[in-house]
Design a protein around this motif. Sequence first.
Motif, PDB file in Angstrom:
ATOM      1  N   LYS A 160       1.007  -1.281  -0.053  1.00 53.22           N
ATOM      2  CA  LYS A 160      -0.036   0.143  -0.084  1.00 53.22           C
ATOM      3  C   LYS A 160       0.834   1.295  -0.098  1.00 53.22           C
ATOM      4  CE  LYS A 160      -4.122   2.321   0.370  1.00 53.22           C
ATOM      5  NZ  LYS A 160      -5.036   1.884   1.468  1.00 53.22           N
ATOM      6  N   ARG A 161       1.941   1.283   0.683  1.00 53.97           N
ATOM      7  CA  ARG A 161       2.750   2.521   0.678  1.00 53.97           C
ATOM      8  C   ARG A 161       3.603   2.563  -0.626  1.00 53.97           C
ATOM      9  NH1 ARG A 161       4.598   0.194   5.806  1.00 53.97           N
ATOM     10  NH2 ARG A 161       6.910   0.412   5.023  1.00 53.97           N
ATOM     11  N   THR A 181      -4.861   6.265   4.844  1.00 57.54           N
ATOM     12  CA  THR A 181      -3.844   6.446   6.088  1.00 57.54           C
ATOM     13  C   THR A 181      -3.961   4.694   6.380  1.00 57.54           C
ATOM     14  OG1 THR A 181      -5.918   6.441   7.247  1.00 57.54           O
ATOM     15  CG2 THR A 181      -4.721   8.615   6.430  1.00 57.54           C
ATOM     16  N   ASN A 182      -4.496   3.694   5.796  1.00 56.94           N
ATOM     17  CA  ASN A 182      -4.351   2.473   6.261  1.00 56.94           C
ATOM     18  C   ASN A 182      -2.729   1.884   6.171  1.00 56.94           C
ATOM     19  OD1 ASN A 182      -6.878   2.126   7.067  1.00 56.94           O
ATOM     20  ND2 ASN A 182      -7.313   0.373   5.406  1.00 56.94           N
ATOM     21  N   HIS A 183      -2.203   1.435   7.128  1.00 56.45           N
ATOM     22  CA  HIS A 183      -0.867   0.674   7.058  1.00 56.45           C
ATOM     23  C   HIS A 183       0.255   1.921   7.135  1.00 56.45           C
ATOM     24  CE1 HIS A 183      -2.851  -2.936   6.122  1.00 56.45           C
ATOM     25  NE2 HIS A 183      -3.463  -2.318   4.917  1.00 56.45           N
ATOM     26  N   ASP A 185       2.032   4.451   9.756  1.00 53.23           N
ATOM     27  CA  ASP A 185       2.222   4.759  11.183  1.00 53.23           C
ATOM     28  C   ASP A 185       1.905   6.270  11.356  1.00 53.23           C
ATOM     29  OD1 ASP A 185       4.564   6.412  10.636  1.00 53.23           O
ATOM     30  OD2 ASP A 185       6.007   4.814  10.944  1.00 53.23           O
ATOM     31  N   LEU A 186       1.908   6.667  12.782  1.00 43.46           N
ATOM     32  CA  LEU A 186       1.230   8.012  12.823  1.00 43.46           C
ATOM     33  C   LEU A 186       1.996   9.283  12.403  1.00 43.46           C
ATOM     34  CD1 LEU A 186       0.542   7.109  16.620  1.00 43.46           C
ATOM     35  CD2 LEU A 186      -1.397   7.667  14.569  1.00 43.46           C
ATOM     36  N   GLU A 187       3.395   8.877  12.412  1.00 45.78           N
ATOM     37  CA  GLU A 187       4.267  10.075  11.725  1.00 45.78           C
ATOM     38  C   GLU A 187       3.867  10.079  10.209  1.00 45.78           C
ATOM     39  OE1 GLU A 187       8.339  10.009  12.764  1.00 45.78           O
ATOM     40  OE2 GLU A 187       7.961   9.766  14.988  1.00 45.78           O
ATOM     41  N   MET A 188       3.787   8.956   9.667  1.00 41.59           N
ATOM     42  CA  MET A 188       3.548   9.202   8.144  1.00 41.59           C
ATOM     43  C   MET A 188       2.153   9.726   7.895  1.00 41.59           C
ATOM     44  SD  MET A 188       4.451   5.184   7.201  1.00 41.59           S
ATOM     45  CE  MET A 188       6.270   4.498   7.246  1.00 41.59           C
ATOM     46  N   ILE A 189       1.245   9.590   8.743  1.00 40.83           N
ATOM     47  CA  ILE A 189      -0.210  10.130   8.520  1.00 40.83           C
ATOM     48  C   ILE A 189      -0.313  11.643   8.669  1.00 40.83           C
ATOM     49  CG2 ILE A 189      -2.512  10.350   9.473  1.00 40.83           C
ATOM     50  CD1 ILE A 189      -2.221   7.238  10.165  1.00 40.83           C
ATOM     51  N   GLU A 190       0.685  12.091   9.773  1.00 40.66           N
ATOM     52  CA  GLU A 190       0.742  13.437   9.827  1.00 40.66           C
ATOM     53  C   GLU A 190       1.514  14.308   8.639  1.00 40.66           C
ATOM     54  OE1 GLU A 190       2.677  13.766  13.739  1.00 40.66           O
ATOM     55  OE2 GLU A 190       0.714  13.402  14.737  1.00 40.66           O
ATOM     56  N   GLU A 463      -4.734  -2.636  15.544  1.00 43.20           N
ATOM     57  CA  GLU A 463      -5.379  -1.715  14.379  1.00 43.20           C
ATOM     58  C   GLU A 463      -7.033  -2.313  14.263  1.00 43.20           C
ATOM     59  OE1 GLU A 463      -4.293   0.472  13.080  1.00 43.20           O
ATOM     60  OE2 GLU A 463      -2.063   0.358  12.939  1.00 43.20           O
ATOM     61  N   PRO A 464      -7.760  -1.895  14.959  1.00 39.65           N
ATOM     62  CA  PRO A 464      -9.157  -2.471  15.036  1.00 39.65           C
ATOM     63  C   PRO A 464      -9.988  -1.595  14.215  1.00 39.65           C
ATOM     64  CG  PRO A 464      -8.723  -1.198  17.066  1.00 39.65           C
ATOM     65  CD  PRO A 464      -7.384  -1.302  16.526  1.00 39.65           C
ATOM     66  N   THR A 465      -9.535  -0.261  13.654  1.00 37.66           N
ATOM     67  CA  THR A 465     -10.305   0.634  12.850  1.00 37.66           C
ATOM     68  C   THR A 465     -10.182   0.583  11.508  1.00 37.66           C
ATOM     69  OG1 THR A 465      -8.416   2.333  12.779  1.00 37.66           O
ATOM     70  CG2 THR A 465     -10.008   2.269  14.795  1.00 37.66           C
ATOM     71  N   ASN A 466      -9.074  -0.289  11.097  1.00 41.73           N
ATOM     72  CA  ASN A 466      -9.026  -0.329   9.619  1.00 41.73           C
ATOM     73  C   ASN A 466     -10.422  -0.977   9.041  1.00 41.73           C
ATOM     74  OD1 ASN A 466      -6.392   0.314   9.532  1.00 41.73           O
ATOM     75  ND2 ASN A 466      -5.789  -1.601   9.351  1.00 41.73           N
TER      76      ASN A 466
END
Length: 630
Positions: A160-161, A181-183, A185-190, A463-466
């Motif tokens: 995915k990345r 934003t799936n897969h 990490d938090l820094e990548m999302i920001e 990762e329950p929100t995926n």
Amino acid sequence: MNYLTIENISKSYGEKLLFKDLSFSINKGEKVAFVAKNGTGKSTLLRIVAKLDSSDGDKAKIIIRKGIKVGYLDQSPDFPDGQSVMEAVFDVETPTVRAFKEYELAMLYPNDQERMQKALEKMEAMQAWDFEAHVKQILFKLNIQNLDQQVSTLSGGQQKRVALAKVLINEPEFVIMDEPTNHLDLEMIEWLENYLSRQNLTLFMVTHDRYFLERVCDNIIELDRGNLYKYKGNYSSFLEKKATRQENLAKEVNSAKSLMRKELNWMRRQPKARGTKAKARVDAFYNLEERANQKVEEDRLQLNIKTTRLGSKILEMHNIKKSFGDLKIVEKFDYKFKRNDKVGIVGKNGVGKSTFLDMMLQLEKPDGGKVVKGDTVLFGYYSQDGLKLDESKKVIDVVRDVAEYIPIDGKGRNISASMLLERFLFSKEHQYTYVHKLSGGEKRRLYLLTILMTNPNFLILDEPTNDLDIVTLNILEEFLLEFKGCLVIVTHDRHFMDKLVEHLFVFEGDGFIRDYPGNYTRYREWKRTQEEEKELINAEKKRQAKKLKSNTPVKEEPKGRRLSYEERKEFRSLEKAIEKLEKKKLELSNKFSDPSLTGEDMAKLSKELGLIGKEIEEKEDRWLELSEWA
């Protein structure tokens, strides 16, 4: 300027209607999110817009403005067999990309100076050095390092990345994204948030990340019971306007019901043979009846399953250590879980969060220290890779395999598998659907149900929100807030974490885990403050050092200096050499997990790792020196 126009698109699979006669448009510069429940065809709609799928019927129109570059990110990307990461990332045909690919290939043959010279000339002619910096930034931020690796050997998250990198590197003007934003990490999302917000691009996406919706989107389109509603503004504005719409709808329905009662009495009194005016009134009655029977309230996910009581001793981690070769996962970590602990786990991809969870569950032994589990602890483990439902079974049979009746309190009350499924928004008709026909989010919801049915008192959610829709996420949050047990969450959904956790285990690298007292937003604010203070201290140190050396003449490099041909060649060869050494280092580190290794073998491996580490350090120092002018 209009970028996209959709008219009368419909889609159904067999008897299941996803959507019918949808029409909307997106203008240049708009960043639009599409919001709907799981199973209503969000991903299918994006694929139709990207012209990878087709609408039913012959009325549909999909018009994308001519001459604009369009990028599409699939929720589950598919790559051709045998393709390397480099081939996948640069699988686009533009003059700049071609020049960059030729340059990258020339770097593989440093002795072929003629080929290198031609590649450099083409890079200069296309002014592609800025493009190179753009590519390097994206690959670095998405942690894509080994460009020679076959895409087929990567995990789903890594693929995915790679797909995301391909889209961003191509610099499209109109981007269609399915769960970007799936897969990450938090820094990548920001970073991605800032990238998409800053760029002058038009965006149409599906995401369940509410902070992402809040900070990136300026329009939200909602599909609700077959009707489309477009809201101007971000996620907060959407919630306010949706609440107002539902209040107005409730008033309209109540008014229609009141009027319908009067009209119903008239209908019952009238003879069968009616005049023209009477027939018009009858038609109006049926329209009124349709308005009066509109559903106002959303379906509610009800999670009131019994929780087993916890004893005084829950889970204790005493001085635990774990590493794989030189990669330290955890070093001398202690923690005793207390009743109702709500903990979030944060760290970059690959730092060992899943290994840490396995040690908590006693599926993985620590190298040192011990993990002690209390006698009353009953784990419920939601694994991001554990979704192994039998695709050939019906939904209700999956639940009945766990239990036919499920206790909901300590007073002997229970409910049937079918009733429980209804509470989880699986209607009676839907319960007899085969699992393979469910959407990704519906499968996740069913998987979560099978875990909660076991009445756990210690929930571990990886990762329950995926793939879960926003409605399900909101109700799941409410359940977890009331959950009478311990909770450990690994998630990239910052809204979900902020609402639920009381403190964090932050994996900061080299085995150090920080126990931070607060949620993720508070931690990021604290981290920024620490970084700002560090920058001020470093700036002061530099100022003092400059002051001490103010009487010593310093030879300065000429401004605007660029690397010579030989230096540029060395700079690129260093990147390749470091990449190969890192790969070799990882291969050697993985060998430490071989149980057949003797003490002599381990000593030999350790010595070899030390030499490679020293060589990497030397090459990185030279790379940093050259990178100042690259």
